[in-house]
Design a protein around this motif. Structure first.
Motif, short mmCIF file in Angstrom:
data_model
loop_
_atom_site.label_atom_id
_atom_site.label_comp_id
_atom_site.label_asym_id
_atom_site.label_seq_id
_atom_site.Cartn_x
_atom_site.Cartn_y
_atom_site.Cartn_z
N UNK A 42 -5.79 10.09 7.27
CA UNK A 42 -7.16 9.96 6.75
C UNK A 42 -7.27 8.91 5.63
N UNK A 43 -6.24 8.80 4.81
CA UNK A 43 -6.31 7.86 3.67
C UNK A 43 -5.85 6.45 4.03
N UNK A 44 -5.29 6.28 5.22
CA UNK A 44 -4.73 4.97 5.59
C UNK A 44 -5.85 3.95 5.84
N UNK A 45 -5.82 2.81 5.15
CA UNK A 45 -6.88 1.81 5.32
C UNK A 45 -7.05 1.34 6.77
N UNK A 46 -5.97 1.35 7.55
CA UNK A 46 -6.08 0.87 8.93
C UNK A 46 -6.93 1.80 9.80
N UNK A 47 -7.09 3.05 9.36
CA UNK A 47 -7.91 3.97 10.16
C UNK A 47 -9.41 3.78 9.97
N UNK A 48 -9.77 2.83 9.12
CA UNK A 48 -11.20 2.44 9.06
C UNK A 48 -11.64 1.92 10.43
N UNK A 88 0.83 -1.21 0.00
CA UNK A 88 0.00 0.00 0.00
C UNK A 88 0.86 1.26 0.00
N UNK A 89 0.49 2.22 -0.85
CA UNK A 89 1.21 3.50 -0.87
C UNK A 89 0.22 4.67 -0.75
N UNK A 90 -0.95 4.42 -0.15
CA UNK A 90 -2.00 5.45 -0.06
C UNK A 90 -1.47 6.75 0.54
N UNK A 91 -0.71 6.65 1.63
CA UNK A 91 -0.22 7.87 2.30
C UNK A 91 0.78 8.63 1.42
N UNK A 92 1.65 7.89 0.76
CA UNK A 92 2.67 8.52 -0.10
C UNK A 92 1.99 9.24 -1.26
N UNK A 93 1.01 8.56 -1.88
CA UNK A 93 0.31 9.13 -3.04
C UNK A 93 -0.52 10.35 -2.68
N UNK A 94 -1.06 10.37 -1.44
CA UNK A 94 -2.00 11.44 -1.08
C UNK A 94 -1.35 12.68 -0.48
N UNK A 95 -0.10 12.57 -0.04
CA UNK A 95 0.54 13.71 0.64
C UNK A 95 0.56 14.95 -0.27
N UNK A 96 -0.11 16.04 0.14
CA UNK A 96 -0.25 17.21 -0.74
C UNK A 96 1.08 17.87 -1.13
N UNK A 97 2.10 17.74 -0.27
CA UNK A 97 3.38 18.42 -0.55
C UNK A 97 4.51 17.42 -0.85
N UNK A 98 4.13 16.17 -1.10
CA UNK A 98 5.12 15.10 -1.35
C UNK A 98 6.20 15.05 -0.26
#
Length: 307
Positions: free
Chosen positions: A244-250, A189-199
């Motif tokens: 917020x985008x991390x699947x584990x925070x469901x 999973x790379x959800x957090x990396x992909x979503x970070x607004x400022x990379x």
């Protein structure tokens, strides 16, 4: 393992639960070998930006026995702050951890009570409480004591409760039963990396602190660099995107700590109202909040930077 250590450990964990902590894990106090080269490289690469305090007490950061004389155990504790209600869509956003009363006060009181219980039950135990306010690598200790693993966004993650919690420690001169680390469950999973607004997550498990929205809106005292204009996704204090985008925070459940409940105005204010905020309203909404750290002028600067 001696029976005393077993008995004491059981008592400490049940007290931690009574005080409302999500979980409690314990590690043997000593030098954090794996963290040392990582921290050194991170500082060398200047990823701490203007957080010069990160350069101080390098040895103490890696070895609690230098911080608390005679220490034998690091008791790590997690306290949930996930809110039952969040700000609405037409609002500038603040990080969920800052909704209510400043966590430093809330957790310090709980830790003092925990230490007092330990001393009452066990006898002469010396220790110090830490809440993100001294050179202690909270996440490394929490991971070492089995409370979760370090996610690709470098926040501590747990399969049961995700990552919306504070981490605190009690470092004591008492031998206890020690927990073992859990395995990493980030997978591919790379959800957090992909979503970070400022990379800011420059590679898995490495965050360039000097590019993080939380750094710009809380730590940075100067003007925010124009290169980042339009990238802040409406965050005026802190940022929760990678969580917020991390699947584990469901699996996050709302906290039960009344002190973490926000002032109702915080949830109802719109972008236009935030733009017009007065110092009086700022003081009312954030009377005991961690947002006070950025001061009224800092919050105004952040709001004015947002498009």
């Amino acid at each position: 393992m001696n029976t005393n250590a077993q008995k004491h450990t059981k008592f400490i964990k049940s007290e931690a639960k009574r005080l409302g902590f999500l979980s409690c894990g314990i590690s043997k106090a000593g030098f954090l070998e794996e963290e040392a080269p990582r921290l050194e490289q991170w500082l060398k690469d200047g990823m701490h930006g203007e957080m010069k305090y990160m350069e101080n007490h390098f040895d103490k950061r890696l070895d609690p026995t230098l911080l608390v004389e005679g220490s034998k155990s690091v008791i790590s504790l997690l306290l949930n702050y996930y809110p039952s209600e969040t700000q609405h869509d037409d609002s500038y956003k603040i990080s969920k951890y800052a909704y209510g009363t400043d966590y430093h006060f809330v957790i310090k009181d709980k830790l003092k009570e925990l230490l007092h219980s330990i001393q009452t039950e066990i006898g002469e135990v010396h220790g110090r409480a830490f809440v993100d306010s001294a050179p202690v690598l909270d996440k490394a200790w929490a991971a070492k004591s089995g409370l979760g693993w370090m996610g690709k966004h470098t926040n501590l993650l747990s399969k049961q409760v995700g990552s919306f919690y504070f981490i605190a420690e009690l470092i004591v001169d008492l031998e206890l039963e020690y927990d073992t680390p859990v395995t990493d469950h980030c997978g591919s999973c790379t959800a957090c990396i992909d979503a970070c607004p400022t990379q800011a997550i420059v590679e898995p498990y490495v965050v360039d602190g000097s590019k993080c929205i939380s750094y710009f809106t809380i730590e940075l005292k100067d003007e925010i660099p124009n290169d980042f204009s339009g990238m802040f996704d409406d965050w005026m204090f802190g940022c929760d995107v990678c969580q917020d985008v991390c699947p584990w925070n469901r699996f996050s459940k709302s906290h039960k700590e009344p002190l973490f409940d926000p002032n109702p105005k915080l949830l109802s204010m719109s972008r236009s109202e935030w733009k017009e905020i007065t110092e009086e309203v700022f003081r009312e909404i954030f009377r005991k909040s961690a947002v006070k750290r950025t001061k009224f002028s800092g919050l105004q600067r952040n709001i004015n930077f947002l498009k």
